[in-house]
Write an enzyme that holds these catalytic residues in place. Sequence first.
Site, PDB file in Angstrom:
ATOM      1  CB  SER A  27      13.945  62.172   3.682  1.00 45.76           C
ATOM      2  OG  SER A  27      15.261  61.910   3.590  1.00 45.76           O
TER       3      SER A  27
ATOM      4  CG  HIS B 238      17.297  65.854   2.511  1.00 40.85           C
ATOM      5  ND1 HIS B 238      17.295  65.880   3.811  1.00 40.85           N
ATOM      6  CD2 HIS B 238      16.878  65.313   1.763  1.00 40.85           C
ATOM      7  CE1 HIS B 238      16.724  65.145   3.833  1.00 40.85           C
ATOM      8  NE2 HIS B 238      16.569  63.838   3.004  1.00 40.85           N
TER       9      HIS B 238
ATOM     10  CG  ASP C 167      17.092  68.920   6.286  1.00 40.44           C
ATOM     11  OD1 ASP C 167      15.984  68.941   5.569  1.00 40.44           O
ATOM     12  OD2 ASP C 167      16.800  67.060   5.989  1.00 40.44           O
TER      13      ASP C 167
END
Length: 258
Positions: free
Chosen positions: A208, A67, A112
Site C-alpha cells: 500500500s 490509510h 486515499d
Amino acid sequence: MMQYMHSFLLFHVVICLIQNAFGSEIINGKITKEKSMMYMASMQNSSKEHICGGFLVSEDFVVTAAHCDDTGNLSSVVLGTHNLKKVDSHTMRYNIKKCKHPSYVNAASGYDIMLLKLSRKAQLSKKTQIKTIQLSSHQIILKKKKICSVAGWGYTRTGGQTVDKLQVVDVPLINLEKCQEAWNNILPVNVVCAGGYGTNKGFCQGDSGGPLVCNGKAVGVVSFNNNQKCDYPDVPNIYTDISKYLPWIKDILNKKHC
C-alpha cells in the site's frame, strides 16, 4: 425497499472487504534491479518495521496512501535503499509531518492519498542515488493491453510476510467500467484499476502507498485489493488516481507545508 436493502447490505460487505485489505506485497514479481527505482520509500512504524510503501516526488515530500496511518503508528520514512536490512538510520531515516487529504475518512470512501513532509531535505546526489519520480499530469488514456508496473516490500503470497528486498511486477491496466462491474459498482471515486484480474500478478499486503508507474511516471497510489486475498486472478486491484489530486498536491509542494 428490497432493492434498497440489498444495495445497503452490499455496500457494507464491500467496505468490510476493503477495510481488511490494507497494508498491501508483490505477487509473481521479481527483485528490483539495484538502484533502478530510487524514488521508492519505506513507511515505517515506531519499531522501525515496514508497514507501507511510498515514493519521493520532491526533495521535501513523499506520497503514500492515507490509510497507511489509520492506526496512527506511522512515524518515519526510509529512503536510499532497496534492501531494508541495509538501513543506516542516521542518514536514510526521516521523521515526517503527515498531510492527509482533507476529505479522507477511509479507503472505502476514497481520497486515499497522503503527503509526508520530510524532517530534512532528501539528498538527491550521485552518492545517495536517491531520485524523485514525476507525477502524471493528466488522466491515463487506456490503451489496449497497456502495461504498467508496481513495486513494494509486501507479501509475495496471501498470508505471507513482508520482504527485505524491493520487488516489482508488470500489471495490465483495466477499463474502469469493467472494474466497477467486477466490484459490484461500489468503488469510490477517482480510482485506477490494474492487475489482479485476468492475470496472476498484482500487489498484496505491505505494498500500500506505492506507485503505479506508467511510461516512467506515477499515475496511481496502491489503495486496496479484495479482502487480503492475493491469489489472482480476482477482482482488479485498486489505486488512487493521482491526476485527480494534482491541484491539492501542487499547492502543498509549493507552500512546503499542509
